[in-house]
Design a protein around this motif. Structure first.
Motif, mmCIF file in Angstrom:
data_model
loop_
_atom_site.group_PDB
_atom_site.id
_atom_site.type_symbol
_atom_site.label_atom_id
_atom_site.label_comp_id
_atom_site.label_asym_id
_atom_site.label_seq_id
_atom_site.Cartn_x
_atom_site.Cartn_y
_atom_site.Cartn_z
ATOM 1 N N ASN A 820 0.842 -1.187 0.000
ATOM 2 C CA ASN A 820 0.000 0.000 0.000
ATOM 3 C C ASN A 820 0.885 1.247 0.000
ATOM 4 O O ASN A 820 2.107 1.155 0.202
ATOM 5 C CB ASN A 820 -0.915 0.022 1.236
ATOM 6 C CG ASN A 820 -2.134 0.913 1.038
ATOM 7 O OD1 ASN A 820 -2.361 1.448 -0.049
ATOM 8 N ND2 ASN A 820 -2.931 1.080 2.094
ATOM 9 N N MET A 822 0.640 5.563 1.331
ATOM 10 C CA MET A 822 -0.168 6.504 2.107
ATOM 11 C C MET A 822 0.597 7.814 2.286
ATOM 12 O O MET A 822 1.817 7.849 2.252
ATOM 13 C CB MET A 822 -0.532 5.911 3.473
ATOM 14 C CG MET A 822 0.678 5.649 4.354
ATOM 15 S SD MET A 822 0.328 4.811 5.925
ATOM 16 C CE MET A 822 -1.382 5.025 6.171
ATOM 17 N N ASP A 840 -2.125 -0.192 9.319
ATOM 18 C CA ASP A 840 -2.786 -0.131 8.022
ATOM 19 C C ASP A 840 -3.568 -1.421 7.765
ATOM 20 O O ASP A 840 -3.070 -2.532 8.001
ATOM 21 C CB ASP A 840 -1.747 0.078 6.910
ATOM 22 C CG ASP A 840 -2.386 0.170 5.550
ATOM 23 O OD1 ASP A 840 -2.944 1.224 5.228
ATOM 24 O OD2 ASP A 840 -2.314 -0.829 4.803
#
Length: 870
Positions: A820, A822, A840
């Motif tokens: 991911n 962010m 997360d």
């Protein structure tokens, strides 16, 4: 409703205004620092295509940005208008080449280059085929003639039977004419005019090191072409004629004890004298066959195809007294070196193959160990130790080179020598449409220069027939050719050869500095102000021809006292070619008419505008790399410009960027403080400053990264759309909506920010998309009055502290694989970054049920969670 973006209407409007106001005219005696921006001028072939437009766009962006950055810019344009295509067109169309040239220039200037939105100073336009230009070409040639740099000699030349003219060595490509790849070049012996470029060989080579603003790949090409070799001339005595010596040049004097044969060029004057009666038929046949080959064919033949015959004569090796045979082979050229080479098969690959083929002896004189290697299976060309070399045995061969040259000089058997691959520039052309050579042949006085007050020697118009047959039309125009000798007043004849067109382009950059001068080629004062060219832009295919010749001209003219600089072009950008799928070949090839894959400018400009074309050629590829044309990609730039148009129109229509008096609410560069911004606004402020800095850097000489400059502008536009339309009052789906107007989500401070952002965006876009930037500049009220131009406005500044965002994109990984991404605070402590990653959702799903062994944090970049296998 906002007016639709209509590029053709906008572009025609502003091109007319710019021309009327003369905003691109160069200013003399200006206090600003000078910047000479130059693009290689085109041949007026009649129609430029989008492949050509890339180079003009690149140069124009540089010129426009430097003007806005406070430089006094010289950005001229002209036409390299002499040459064979015009004469061939005249033959085909039954019209004078000058008329064909003039109509092409008018179309290319008015319908193509101007419509591209270029910022040339057309008052400085030059056309090399006009007498007012070539008068000074002739004047300069006479200066070089009086300096001893122009001479005439009989020499083997490259003859194109289709062009019916001589070609310079550089214009022969793969054994064929550079203009007609299907036409093999022939060899002829003719009296020709040459420029002594070899007199500047050392300077042309050594000064390449000063050109740090040129790419190394470009500098390497002339370096190889000039081809300086350090070595020695060695003298071999003919056995049957002790008073006759044959001199050879070699870069390997250390191998002299290994000479087993000598080779003469077929044209060498000693071939006929030394050939024995028994070998005469074979040698004469071989020499005759060699005459039918070009020099390039002779030197390019595969080593196994090297041919030759023995003369039956012998020479004595000065080092060891060995008697070795003399051969004739066409791989040796009379025009390079001495026309004779020594054969050392043990230490030269070509000689090894030749000796094996003709059963010649092979004598080893250098070995890796210092001991004989026995029978050699290939030539030994590595460094080693001398053997079978008398007093030089045991020496490293590098040391023996110097010692053996010293021995040869002491014993009158040779001397150190520097040799160049570069040969003098053959400038004679047997065609009409070129600059006449201002010399007269007189039987009594010889060659006599045309007096300067009789220049220019103009090309005749009346009585000239263009048939394409029988060679040079000038040689058949008696009324023009027959004149009085300026010296004795007796009968004389004009030189009927015209000059190579590369002469015209070898000094045009000097004429641009002073085009209005009618009493001299240029004023030294003006040339010294503008020269050297600060930024030159053009194709790498000109690295050997045009650039080498221009550098020679500049150095020669400096020595004569006409200019002060020794190099014409400080910085050089060589753009990559534009390619497109060719239906003729079924491959992606260079865009050209002959390949049937051109994209015309007129139709594209009408449909999508010049600004879209400019952006595509800048965005699709870095400038030095090839660019594959894609109409879809070009249309994509049109859509991007539409986004800017809609944004600006909406801001103007809804009075977002004006105060109560209708004036733009533009704060100065440092007035908007980050402390005054809320969480939504501060990243936009930072994005504006970051964009200004990034585009400024991308347009600098150190980068010239136009594609990333446009990308940064796109990012800023996206950020503005998000900020303006996706705020609290925006519709819930996160998309732009007609129900959300530009001012709905903005506070007064936000409006100041948006105004500042739009103004900055238009300024940094202006060099790349000049028309839409100018139109929106005026619509938004940023212009002081109707004559004020964005292109004369100062380049925007930025606050360095605001170019760095408070947040970074943090990459989250598990065992090195991205899971991911962010946003996170730039200064986030490592422990907090670790906690953020472990919290997360996607990371938790990935590591569920697995043991976390360690967490690696690279501050501001990534968090990598290392877990045990399941």
């Amino acid at each position: 409703m906002a007016a639709p973006y209509s590029p053709q209407q906008i572009e025609e409007k502003w091109q007319a205004i710019w021309e009327k106001n003369g905003i691109y005219k160069t200013k003399e005696n200006d206090s600003r620092p000078k910047f000479y921006s130059l693009v290689m001028f085109p041949y007026p072939s009649g129609d430029l295509h989008m492949g050509h437009m890339r180079v003009y766009t690149i140069s124009d962006v540089i010129s426009r940005s430097r003007r806005m950055q406070g430089f006094n810019v010289l950005n001229p344009m002209g036409w390299d208008s002499f040459g064979l295509p015009a004469e061939n067109a005249a033959i085909k169309r039954n019209m004078h080449p000058g008329a064909w040239t003039d109509q092409n220039i008018k179309f290319m200037r008015d319908e193509q280059l101007k419509k591209l939105g270029t910022s040339y100073d057309w008052d400085r336009e030059v056309t090399t085929s006009k007498p007012e230009y070539y008068r000074w070409t002739q004047w300069l040639i006479l200066k070089l003639y009086h300096a001893g740099l122009v001479y005439r000699k009989s020499a083997p030349v490259n003859w194109c039977p289709q062009c019916e003219t001589v070609l310079a060595n550089e214009q022969v490509e793969n054994g064929a004419c550079w203009r007609h790849p299907e036409t093999p070049v022939q060899q002829k012996q003719m009296a020709q005019w040459f420029l002594k470029i070899t007199a500047y060989a050392d300077a042309l080579l050594d000064d390449l090191d000063q050109l740090t603003g040129w790419a190394e790949r470009v500098r390497l090409m002339p370096r190889n072409w000039i081809g300086r070799s350090q070595g020695a001339d060695l003298h071999f005595t003919v056995e049957s004629k002790p008073n006759v010596k044959i001199t050879v040049f070699t870069t390997r004097p250390d191998t002299a004890f290994g000479v087993s044969y000598l080779v003469l060029a077929p044209e060498h004057p000693l071939v006929k004298e030394l050939t024995t009666d028994e070998q005469k038929p074979a040698v004469e046949k071989y020499v005759d066959e060699a005459k039918r080959k070009t020099e390039l064919e002779r030197v390019s033949a595969d080593e196994k195809q090297k041919t030759g015959v023995t003369t039956g004569a012998f020479v004595v090796n000065p080092f060891n007294g060995d008697i070795v045979p003399i051969w004739v082979s066409d791989y040796v050229l009379m025009s390079y070196g001495t026309g004779a080479v020594m054969g050392v098969p043990a230490h030269d690959d070509r000689d090894f193959v030749f000796a094996r083929k003709h059963n010649l002896s092979i004598r080893e004189v250098i070995s890796a160990s210092g001991q004989p290697s026995g029978e050699l299976k290939e030539a030994f060309i590595e460094p080693g130790v001398m053997i079978n070399s008398g007093q030089f045995n045991g020496m490293p061969n590098s040391e023996a080179k110097t010692k053996m040259i010293e021995w040869a000089a002491k014993n009158l058997s040779g001397a150190a020598k520097t040799q160049f691959r570069l040969r003098d520039w053959l400038i004679s052309r047997q065609r009409y449409w070129g600059c006449p050579i201002p010399l007269i042949h007189c039987e009594k006085c010889g060659v006599v220069p045309v007096p300067e007050d009789q220049l220019p020697v103009e090309l005749p118009i009346e009585g000239v027939e263009f048939t394409g047959k029988g060679g040079n039309p000038l040689a058949k125009t008696a009324a023009w050719m027959n004149v009085d000798c300026p010296k004795c007043q007796g009968p004389g004849k004009r030189e009927t050869d015209t000059m190579d067109t590369f002469i015209d382009s070898s000094w045009y950059y000097l004429r641009y500095c002073d085009t209005g001068n009618t009493s001299a080629a240029f004023s030294k004062e003006k040339v010294d102000y503008w020269m050297p060219v600060d930024q030159y832009v053009g194709g790498i295919e000109h690295a050997i021809l045009h650039l080498l010749y221009s550098r020679f001209f500049t150095k020669a003219l400096k020595d004569i006292g006409l200019v002060s600089c020794s190099e014409p072009f400080t910085n050089l950008l060589s753009q990559g070619m534009v390619t497109k799928f060719s239906p003729d070949s079924g491959r992606i090839e260079k865009m050209s008419k002959s390949r049937g894959n051109v994209v015309g400018t007129t139709d594209f400009f009408k449909r999508f505008g010049a600004d879209a074309a400019r952006l595509f050629t800048l965005f699709a590829s870095p400038p030095e790399q090839e660019l594959e044309w894609s109409e879809e990609g070009a249309i994509g730039q049109f859509r991007f410009l539409n986004r800017i148009w809609r944004l600006a129109q909406d801001l103007v229509d809804n009075n977002v960027i004006v105060d109560a008096q209708g004036k733009p609410i533009v704060p100065a560069v440092g007035i908007l403080s980050a402390q005054d911004m809320d969480g939504r606004a501060k990243p936009v402020l930072q994005a504006v400053h970051a964009t200004i800095k990034a585009v400024s850097d991308d347009l600098s000489r150190e980068r010239f990264s136009f594609n990333t400059a446009i990308a940064r502008c796109m990012e800023l536009v996206n950020a503005l759309y998000t900020f303006i339309y996706h705020g609290p009052a925006a519709n819930g789906n996160g998309k732009e909506s007609d129900e959300v107007k530009a001012g709905d989500n903005l506070s007064e401070k936000d409006k100041e920010l948006v105004c500042f952002a739009l103004r900055s965006l238009l300024l940094v876009m202006a060099p790349m998309a000049p028309h839409i930037s100018e139109e929106l500049w005026h619509q938004a009220g940023f212009a002081k009055d109707e004559d004020d131009s964005i292109h004369e406005t100062q380049w925007p500044g930025y606050v360095r502290e605001l170019t760095v965002s408070d947040t970074v994109e943090l990459v989250l990984q598990v065992n090195g694989k991205i899971v991911n991404k962010m946003d996170a605070p730039r200064t986030l402590p490592e422990k907090d970054a670790e906690k953020l990653a472990l919290a997360d959702v996607k990371i938790q799903e990935k590591i569920a049920g697995r043991t976390v062994r360690k967490v690696i944090v690279v501050p501001g970049r990534l968090v990598n969670i290392v877990v045990a296998d399941k």
